[in-house]
Design a protein around this motif. Structure first.
Motif, PDB file in Angstrom:
ATOM      1  N   MET A   1      70.202  41.874 111.276  1.00 48.75           N
ATOM      2  CA  MET A   1      69.270  40.715 110.887  1.00 48.75           C
ATOM      3  C   MET A   1      69.121  39.353 112.013  1.00 48.75           C
ATOM      4  O   MET A   1      70.067  39.229 112.594  1.00 48.75           O
ATOM      5  CB  MET A   1      69.802  40.176 109.575  1.00 48.75           C
ATOM      6  N   LEU A   2      67.992  38.603 111.710  1.00 47.12           N
ATOM      7  CA  LEU A   2      67.867  37.863 112.867  1.00 47.12           C
ATOM      8  C   LEU A   2      68.843  36.528 112.320  1.00 47.12           C
ATOM      9  O   LEU A   2      69.041  36.308 111.118  1.00 47.12           O
ATOM     10  CB  LEU A   2      66.725  37.164 112.646  1.00 47.12           C
ATOM     11  N   PRO A   3      69.389  35.847 113.326  1.00 49.67           N
ATOM     12  CA  PRO A   3      70.406  34.737 112.862  1.00 49.67           C
ATOM     13  C   PRO A   3      69.606  33.410 112.372  1.00 49.67           C
ATOM     14  O   PRO A   3      68.184  33.478 112.593  1.00 49.67           O
ATOM     15  CB  PRO A   3      70.807  34.478 114.486  1.00 49.67           C
ATOM     16  N   PRO A   4      70.234  32.659 111.521  1.00 50.68           N
ATOM     17  CA  PRO A   4      69.382  31.691 110.888  1.00 50.68           C
ATOM     18  C   PRO A   4      68.654  30.686 111.868  1.00 50.68           C
ATOM     19  O   PRO A   4      67.561  30.368 111.779  1.00 50.68           O
ATOM     20  CB  PRO A   4      70.533  30.951 110.352  1.00 50.68           C
ATOM     21  N   ALA A   5      69.164  30.594 112.993  1.00 46.92           N
ATOM     22  CA  ALA A   5      68.485  29.690 114.018  1.00 46.92           C
ATOM     23  C   ALA A   5      67.101  30.326 114.417  1.00 46.92           C
ATOM     24  O   ALA A   5      65.995  29.777 114.528  1.00 46.92           O
ATOM     25  CB  ALA A   5      69.194  29.448 115.401  1.00 46.92           C
ATOM     26  N   THR A   6      67.079  31.588 114.627  1.00 46.57           N
ATOM     27  CA  THR A   6      65.728  32.269 114.979  1.00 46.57           C
ATOM     28  C   THR A   6      64.804  32.223 113.582  1.00 46.57           C
ATOM     29  O   THR A   6      63.672  31.912 113.801  1.00 46.57           O
ATOM     30  CB  THR A   6      66.117  33.869 115.376  1.00 46.57           C
ATOM     31  N   LEU A   7      65.370  32.581 112.563  1.00 49.73           N
ATOM     32  CA  LEU A   7      64.437  32.286 111.327  1.00 49.73           C
ATOM     33  C   LEU A   7      64.029  31.040 111.230  1.00 49.73           C
ATOM     34  O   LEU A   7      62.842  30.679 110.733  1.00 49.73           O
ATOM     35  CB  LEU A   7      65.491  32.691 109.973  1.00 49.73           C
ATOM     36  N   ARG A   8      64.582  29.979 111.379  1.00 49.06           N
ATOM     37  CA  ARG A   8      64.064  28.681 111.533  1.00 49.06           C
ATOM     38  C   ARG A   8      63.299  28.382 112.481  1.00 49.06           C
ATOM     39  O   ARG A   8      62.196  27.655 112.190  1.00 49.06           O
ATOM     40  CB  ARG A   8      65.454  27.349 111.692  1.00 49.06           C
ATOM     41  N   GLU A   9      63.187  29.061 113.829  1.00 47.86           N
ATOM     42  CA  GLU A   9      62.198  28.802 114.547  1.00 47.86           C
ATOM     43  C   GLU A   9      60.868  29.521 114.332  1.00 47.86           C
ATOM     44  O   GLU A   9      59.980  28.945 114.414  1.00 47.86           O
ATOM     45  CB  GLU A   9      62.442  29.559 115.968  1.00 47.86           C
ATOM     46  N   LEU A  10      61.143  30.682 113.603  1.00 53.16           N
ATOM     47  CA  LEU A  10      59.849  31.239 113.206  1.00 53.16           C
ATOM     48  C   LEU A  10      59.179  30.494 111.916  1.00 53.16           C
ATOM     49  O   LEU A  10      58.019  30.369 111.946  1.00 53.16           O
ATOM     50  CB  LEU A  10      60.157  32.581 112.386  1.00 53.16           C
ATOM     51  N   ALA A  11      60.091  29.925 111.036  1.00 53.70           N
ATOM     52  CA  ALA A  11      59.359  28.942 110.102  1.00 53.70           C
ATOM     53  C   ALA A  11      58.632  27.759 110.841  1.00 53.70           C
ATOM     54  O   ALA A  11      57.778  27.270 110.343  1.00 53.70           O
ATOM     55  CB  ALA A  11      60.396  28.373 109.218  1.00 53.70           C
ATOM     56  N   ASP A  12      59.392  27.282 111.750  1.00 51.92           N
ATOM     57  CA  ASP A  12      58.771  26.066 112.615  1.00 51.92           C
ATOM     58  C   ASP A  12      57.207  26.638 113.312  1.00 51.92           C
ATOM     59  O   ASP A  12      56.413  25.766 113.186  1.00 51.92           O
ATOM     60  CB  ASP A  12      59.682  25.545 113.809  1.00 51.92           C
ATOM     61  N   VAL A  13      57.286  27.721 113.947  1.00 51.15           N
ATOM     62  CA  VAL A  13      56.198  28.295 114.316  1.00 51.15           C
ATOM     63  C   VAL A  13      55.013  28.369 113.284  1.00 51.15           C
ATOM     64  O   VAL A  13      53.691  28.138 113.544  1.00 51.15           O
ATOM     65  CB  VAL A  13      56.531  29.654 115.061  1.00 51.15           C
ATOM     66  N   THR A  14      55.303  28.973 112.101  1.00 51.82           N
ATOM     67  CA  THR A  14      54.435  29.038 110.954  1.00 51.82           C
ATOM     68  C   THR A  14      53.954  27.667 110.497  1.00 51.82           C
ATOM     69  O   THR A  14      52.700  27.490 110.381  1.00 51.82           O
ATOM     70  CB  THR A  14      55.175  29.700 109.897  1.00 51.82           C
ATOM     71  N   ALA A  15      54.693  26.685 110.570  1.00 49.16           N
ATOM     72  CA  ALA A  15      54.427  25.347 110.158  1.00 49.16           C
ATOM     73  C   ALA A  15      53.488  24.760 110.997  1.00 49.16           C
ATOM     74  O   ALA A  15      52.751  23.828 110.474  1.00 49.16           O
ATOM     75  CB  ALA A  15      55.595  24.529 109.837  1.00 49.16           C
ATOM     76  N   ARG A  16      53.515  25.112 112.284  1.00 47.60           N
ATOM     77  CA  ARG A  16      52.600  24.537 113.383  1.00 47.60           C
ATOM     78  C   ARG A  16      51.491  25.291 113.302  1.00 47.60           C
ATOM     79  O   ARG A  16      50.363  25.182 114.241  1.00 47.60           O
ATOM     80  CB  ARG A  16      53.180  24.438 114.813  1.00 47.60           C
ATOM     81  N   GLY A  17      51.060  26.357 112.452  1.00 45.92           N
ATOM     82  CA  GLY A  17      49.899  27.066 112.340  1.00 45.92           C
ATOM     83  C   GLY A  17      49.878  28.499 113.046  1.00 45.92           C
ATOM     84  O   GLY A  17      48.786  29.015 113.109  1.00 45.92           O
TER      85      GLY A  17
END
Length: 194
Positions: A1-17
């Motif tokens: 499973m991806l670490p929380p920091a990577t999941l947060r980065e994916l959420a940030d990428v999504t939030a930026r469109g």
């Protein structure tokens, strides 16, 4: 499973469109923020998908009504029986861009048992677009490399979850009326009147 920091980065990428490719319990999906009309239009363009077809959503934990998604009594009964799983329910919704709903004032929603989805939605904390990661009319993708072959570097990222087992995708049921109507048979056989 991806670490929380990577999941947060994916959420940030999504939030930026950003549009991402990711594994589900059936096939790989393309996802974005359903309230970002530009990102939604990008998914339609990437897939060559008709803009008259609404985009399905994955639901995070909690009450969908918080996001303007209204599970009808029929939908509640089916959700209690089949979620999390490959069963998608069409229900009334409000507050989404017309690009996401195709102007129908409905959305197709499900809760996924896939570990990546469950952990990602804990970071994202709201509904997330899920449409098959393939060109419209082409077979659904079962591996990360197949997603890359279809879209290359046009996606913000691809989460490789290995080879997936999907055969027919999720079963789709219209729950906007008094009685449920199976729109598409999928990997899960659903008894709609039981």
């Amino acid at each position: 499973m991806l670490p929380p920091a990577t999941l947060r980065e994916l959420a940030d990428v999504t939030a930026r469109g950003g549009v991402i490719g990711y594994p589900t319990e059936t096939f790989y999906g393309l996802g974005c923020d359903p309230w970002n009309a530009e990102a939604v239009r990008r998914i339609f363009a990437l897939k060559g998908r008709p803009e008259t077809k609404p985009l399905p959503l994955l639901l995070p934990p909690g009450d969908p009504a918080e996001f303007g998604i209204h599970l009808t009594p029929v939908a509640v009964r089916l959700a209690e029986r089949y979620w999390p799983g490959a069963v998608t329910l069409i229900v009334p919704a409000e507050g989404f861009p017309p690009e996401t709903t195709a102007g129908t004032n409905t959305v197709a929603v499900r809760r996924s048992p896939h570990p990546f989805i469950q952990h990602f939605l804990l970071q994202w904390k709201k509904p997330f677009v899920t449409t098959s990661a393939n060109l419209s009319g082409e077979p659904s993708t079962r591996t990360g490399p197949a997603v890359f072959r279809a879209f290359g570097n046009r996606l913000a990222c691809i989460v490789d979850g290995g080879e997936l087992p999907g055969v027919r995708g999720s079963t789709i049921i219209d729950c906007t009326g008094d009685r449920p109507v199976v729109v598409r048979e999928g990997d899960v056989t659903v008894v709609v009147n039981g």
